[in-house]
Design a protein around this motif. Structure first.
Motif, mmCIF file in Angstrom:
data_model
loop_
_atom_site.group_PDB
_atom_site.id
_atom_site.type_symbol
_atom_site.label_atom_id
_atom_site.label_comp_id
_atom_site.label_asym_id
_atom_site.label_seq_id
_atom_site.Cartn_x
_atom_site.Cartn_y
_atom_site.Cartn_z
ATOM 1 N N SER A 652 -6.443 -0.531 -2.828
ATOM 2 C CA SER A 652 -6.897 0.817 -3.195
ATOM 3 C C SER A 652 -7.503 1.530 -1.994
ATOM 4 O O SER A 652 -7.263 2.723 -1.771
ATOM 5 C CB SER A 652 -7.912 0.737 -4.338
ATOM 6 N N HIS A 653 -8.306 0.794 -1.199
ATOM 7 C CA HIS A 653 -8.884 1.398 -0.001
ATOM 8 C C HIS A 653 -7.782 1.780 0.996
ATOM 9 O O HIS A 653 -7.855 2.848 1.641
ATOM 10 C CB HIS A 653 -9.877 0.434 0.644
ATOM 11 N N LEU A 654 -6.754 0.927 1.166
ATOM 12 C CA LEU A 654 -5.647 1.259 2.056
ATOM 13 C C LEU A 654 -4.896 2.492 1.567
ATOM 14 O O LEU A 654 -4.514 3.364 2.368
ATOM 15 C CB LEU A 654 -4.681 0.075 2.164
ATOM 16 N N ASP A 655 -4.665 2.561 0.270
ATOM 17 C CA ASP A 655 -3.966 3.720 -0.283
ATOM 18 C C ASP A 655 -4.759 5.001 -0.039
ATOM 19 O O ASP A 655 -4.207 6.024 0.360
ATOM 20 C CB ASP A 655 -3.750 3.495 -1.782
ATOM 21 N N GLU A 656 -6.073 4.931 -0.240
ATOM 22 C CA GLU A 656 -6.913 6.106 -0.005
ATOM 23 C C GLU A 656 -6.932 6.474 1.477
ATOM 24 O O GLU A 656 -6.893 7.656 1.838
ATOM 25 C CB GLU A 656 -8.326 5.828 -0.500
ATOM 26 N N LEU A 657 -6.962 5.458 2.353
ATOM 27 C CA LEU A 657 -6.967 5.722 3.792
ATOM 28 C C LEU A 657 -5.675 6.419 4.225
ATOM 29 O O LEU A 657 -5.705 7.404 4.976
ATOM 30 C CB LEU A 657 -7.140 4.403 4.549
ATOM 31 N N ILE A 658 -4.544 5.933 3.758
ATOM 32 C CA ILE A 658 -3.267 6.538 4.149
ATOM 33 C C ILE A 658 -3.168 7.964 3.622
ATOM 34 O O ILE A 658 -2.702 8.873 4.315
ATOM 35 C CB ILE A 658 -2.098 5.675 3.641
ATOM 36 N N THR A 659 -3.625 8.178 2.402
ATOM 37 C CA THR A 659 -3.600 9.541 1.849
ATOM 38 C C THR A 659 -4.453 10.482 2.691
ATOM 39 O O THR A 659 -4.046 11.612 2.984
ATOM 40 C CB THR A 659 -4.094 9.521 0.401
#
Length: 937
Positions: A652-659
């Motif tokens: 979830s943190h990776l997804d938020e970072l990429i977004t």
């Protein structure tokens, strides 16, 4: 239409040459019935029983004139009719608007209209008056409206009281408008004008109009007049054409102009158009006609007509052939330096005049032209093949070999290609000059044994050699005789003597230059061909080959450079070696794509509590951007892993970072989005054998049992990173000891020639072998699934699970009371003594004392203490509180606050991780030398 043109030609040619036939009757006998009857017999036939007028036959001039006049008249009539209708309709509509405005305005301003609108029953007052005005003014309707658009009058009483169809808004503001709109009586042209009271206020509206049907009927009254004028014009055109046709036939004696034109065209074609010599000789052997080509081929004097063929100065064989009137077909006659192909035919067939017609064709020039055309065709074919066969790959050496291969043997017997060292390494070419060191890159010839430098030889050309001159000038240089080329021999006298002795006699050397930068040199050699290279045509062809090849070589160099840079960047971002840990025995393989570096990556991350995280991911795309993106994601995973979060939260943190990165780069402009990255994150605990896993659009992992069974774990797929909106899900599995956990990217199982299901089947077959270690499993998988041409990166991790044995674990439940601290310290001391770790007993007791005391003071519920003897001594204190201690500097007057500072001094690492029940504070201490690893496989 076939005609015997012989007599007509003879008559025309006699008039042109100035010669008169001695017997006109003998040379031009009058046909039976006369010339007019003769031409009529050969004229086109009309249907039997009817010979229509010539102006009705479109093949005749009169017929064509009639057709043209008919088309012009019809166009004029049509345009006149359309113009008249449009103008009449426009005028009629304009008149309709004017009449509508006049009627509506007059009725609106008539006395008594405004008071009638305020009457209790305005319809009873206004309806008779409106109908009277309508009938008197010849409009189709006069309608009185109130300010709400309700009809108060109408020709059809049933329409009274209904809304008016049309615009009334501008009229409510005091304006008079006209418009065209559908109405109850049909589509109409209408006007709407306001009715104002004495104070200028609009109290009602009056609309008057005429239907479109009535307007059109008025315009259509003009059509009969136009049609009558059209019929009269057509009749006049027909009569005029008939008169013209009769006059033309009388002047041409029955011959049509087309026939006369054909006669002239044939005569002119014989004289000037054909590229063959034409000679006409009469029955007495005198020359009647010679065209320009015959005069050139035979070398005749100007205007030779009238001379006897024996007086023209021709060679004996040619003069005898023309004078004898002998029939000849493609007979080759030598005349001077030419070889002429002669055809000779008699002209007195079918009643023609006596004489012969001879045609001459120069086979000498034709043969030379044919040879040159064949050479040009071969060279064009060579250039075409070069465009197809050179540059099929982005490999510099292969492109050089293709250049040499396409020129042998069609252009040269041997070809050598020498390139700068920087080219082969993909480096910048700013410093390459004619004096730079070159390396022999390709040698191709008609024989395998050759006297030239071998591939890989490095050398520098002397400034006086033709190769150096060619590189300086940028043009091809030709050496027609190498035996006399002393500048070339000065490069290496001993070696060049071998080349000449081998039979190599001619050279054309051309620089390889692309985008204004020198790349190297190509040499074309001839040995078995006797003719040397031509200084113009061969040099030009060599330059064209070299120019195309140089662009391909430079493209390959640029690709090599970018590929090397991207691969170097990618490998620098990947793990250089695996970290030390005892939970898993790990083997890996990483293979970059052949066509371009991609964004596949993997990692092995040790976690507190002897746990290990396995990560594998894939960034969609190739090149530097994919490699850089991979490095950013790997760094982010390391940072999130240090927080000791579960797999779903890390994703979830990776997804938020990429977004967030995509959003920021999109605002900055020009940034490429990372959407499409996939990832699989797994955490293995050797104490409980639990493995927590979550994935974001990544292929599922495989679990290989100790018996060789293979299972693809059914994990929730999740969405790729960067799409957002959907949560990820963690799955926990208890793995058997010595089982293999296999993580991979889609490049392993998917290929252009292979579907994913087939790849998974091959992977299952490659893994289903017991008693293999991870290294053997990696090798077997790649051997079974690696494609012939790898188009995508491949990352593969095979991890064999280990279990921390119970004798390496010690646990205690500690009641939440300060008096229990001393008991735990004693138990820990005894356990460390059993493990042979007396050297760290004091520091361990001090650490546990501080951590347990803090837990008793600030936490709630029972406290658990666990010691793990692994590669280091791990101490864990867990409680049910979510508060985390923080290291700080205590002031001189503070009574406490120094405990964590002492813990940090006695340990290598310490930290906090959160669980579903609370938190765990952990520390790691180095083991004394000789204590040995803590885990057993």
């Amino acid at each position: 239409m076939a005609r015997d043109m012989g007599r007509s030609w003879a008559r025309a040619l006699s008039a042109r040459s100035g010669l008169r036939p001695r017997s006109r009757r003998r040379e031009h006998p009058r046909p039976p019935g006369g010339w007019r009857d003769w031409f009529q017999r050969r004229a086109p036939r009309w249907p039997q029983g009817w010979r229509g007028p010539s102006w009705l036959n479109v093949r005749t001039l009169a017929g064509q004139v009639f057709l043209l006049q008919l088309v012009v008249v019809l166009l004029l009539i049509g345009s006149s009719l359309v113009s008249l209708l449009l103008v009449s309709r426009h005028d009629t509509q304009q008149e309709a608007r004017n009449r509508s405005i006049s009627v509506a305005t007059a009725f609106a301003n008539s006395p008594g209209i405004a008071p009638a609108l305020r009457a209790p029953d305005p319809t009873a007052i206004l309806q008779p008056r409106a109908e009277a005005v309508r009938k008197a003014s010849a409009v189709d309707f006069v309608v009185v409206l109130n300010t709400k658009g309700i009809r108060l009058t109408h020709p059809n009483p049933h329409r009274i009281g209904k809304h008016f169809i049309g615009r009334i808004g501008p009229s409510l503001h005091g304006r008079t408008i006209t418009d065209t709109a559908p109405g109850t009586l049909g589509r109409s042209v209408y006007a709407v004008t306001p009715v104002k009271d004495a104070h200028g206020k609009v109290v009602g509206l009056v609309s008057a109009g005429i239907t479109i049907a009535k307007v059109q009927s008025l315009a259509n009254r003009e059509v009969p007049l136009v049609m009558g004028a059209a019929a009269a014009s057509l009749a006049l055109a027909t009569g005029g054409t008939a008169l013209v046709s009769g006059r033309l036939r009388r002047q041409t004696h029955g011959l049509e102009p087309v026939e006369l034109a054909h006669m002239y065209e044939h005569h002119d074609a014989v004289l000037h158009v054909v590229r063959e010599g034409v000679l006409i000789v009469d029955g007495d052997g005198r020359l009647v006609l010679a065209n320009d080509e015959a005069i050139r081929l035979l070398g005749l004097p100007p205007r030779p007509e009238g001379l006897n063929v024996t007086d023209l100065g021709l060679d004996t064989q040619m003069a005898d052939l023309l004078a004898s009137a002998r029939v000849a077909t493609d007979e080759v006659v030598a005349t001077g330096e030419r070889l002429l192909v002669v055809n000779n035919r008699s002209t007195d067939r079918d009643g023609g005049p006596p004489g012969t017609v001879a045609t001459l064709r120069d086979s000498t020039e034709l043969r030379a032209l044919t040879g040159r055309a064949e050479v040009a065709q071969r060279r064009l074919k060579l250039l075409y093949d070069a465009g197809v066969e050179i540059g099929t790959t982005l490999d510099v050496t292969r492109t050089a070999e293709e250049l040499a291969g396409v020129a042998v043997p069609r252009f040269a017997d041997f070809v050598t290609v020498d390139l700068a060292e920087a080219i082969l390494r993909g480096e910048d070419l700013a410093g390459v000059t004619a004096a730079s060191e070159l390396r022999r890159t390709a040698v191709v010839g008609i024989h395998d044994d050759h006297p030239f430098y071998q591939v890989g030889r490095r050398f520098t050309y002397l400034p006086s050699t033709p190769q150096a001159r060619s590189m300086r000038s940028g043009r091809g240089t030709v050496e027609s005789d190498l035996g006399l080329a002393f500048d070339w021999q000065a490069q290496d006298p001993e070696h060049t003597a071998l080349v000449v002795a081998y039979g190599v006699h001619s050279l054309v050397t051309t620089p390889l230059r692309a985008r204004g930068v020198l790349l190297g040199l190509v040499n074309f050699w001839r040995a078995e061909r006797r003719e040397p290279f031509d200084a113009e045509e061969d040099a030009s062809l060599a330059e064209e080959l070299a120019t195309h090849a140089a662009v391909c070589i430079d493209n390959a160099r640029r690709y090599t450079r970018e590929h090397a840079m991207a691969e170097t960047l990618q490998r620098s971002l990947l793990p250089q070696r695996l970290p030390e840990q005892s939970a898993l025995e790990v083997a890996y393989r990483y293979l970059p794509a052949e066509s371009g570096v991609g964004g596949d990556w993997f990692d092995v991350i040790p976690l507190p509590g002897a746990r290990v995280a396995l990560v594998v991911g894939d960034v969609v795309g190739h090149g530097l951007l994919a490699a850089a993106t991979m490095g950013r994601l790997r760094t982010a995973v390391h940072n999130f892993s240090s927080l000791d979060l579960p797999p779903d939260e890390i994703l979830s943190h990776l997804d938020e970072l990429i977004t967030r990165i995509d959003h920021d780069e999109g605002i900055a402009g020009g940034g490429a989005v990372i959407t499409g990255a996939t990832c699989l994150y797994a955490i293995y605990d050797p104490v409980s054998r639990l493995c927590s896993m979550a994935r974001a659009g990544h292929p599922p992992p495989a679990l290989v049992g100790t018996d060789g069974s293979v299972e693809f774990l059914d994990l929730p797929a999740g969405t790729p990173l960067g799409l957002g909106g959907l949560p990820f899900e963690t799955v926990e599995l208890r793995l058997p000891e010595a089982s293999h956990l296999v993580l991979y990217t889609d490049g392993l199982i998917e290929d252009r020639d292979r579907e994913i299901d087939e790849g998974l089947h091959l992977l299952r077959a490659a893994l289903s072998h017991p008693n293999r270690d991870p290294e053997e499993s990696c090798s077997a998988v790649l051997e079974a699934l690696l494609p012939d041409r790898q188009n995508d990166d491949i990352a593969l991790i095979v991890a064999r699970t280990r279990v921390l044995q119970p004798d390496r674990i010690a646990e205690w439940e500690v009641p939440s009371h300060p008096s229990e601290v001393s008991k735990v310290r004693a138990d820990v001391a005894r356990q460390l003594a059993d493990w042979g770790l007396d050297e760290v007993a004091y520091s361990t007791e001090l650490i546990l004392s501080e951590l347990i005391t803090n837990a008793i003071r600030y936490a709630l519920g029972p406290i658990r203490v666990r010691l793990l003897r692994e590669r280091s001594l791990i101490c864990e204190v867990s409680d049910f509180s979510s508060t985390s201690p923080h290291l700080r500097y205590a002031a001189a007057t503070d009574e406490g606050g120094r405990g964590l500072f002492l813990v940090a001094q006695f340990t290598e690492r310490w930290g906090t991780r959160y669980t579903a029940e609370g938190k765990v504070i952990w520390t790691e201490q180095s083991l004394p030398s000789g204590a040995g690893p803590a885990a057993e496989s």
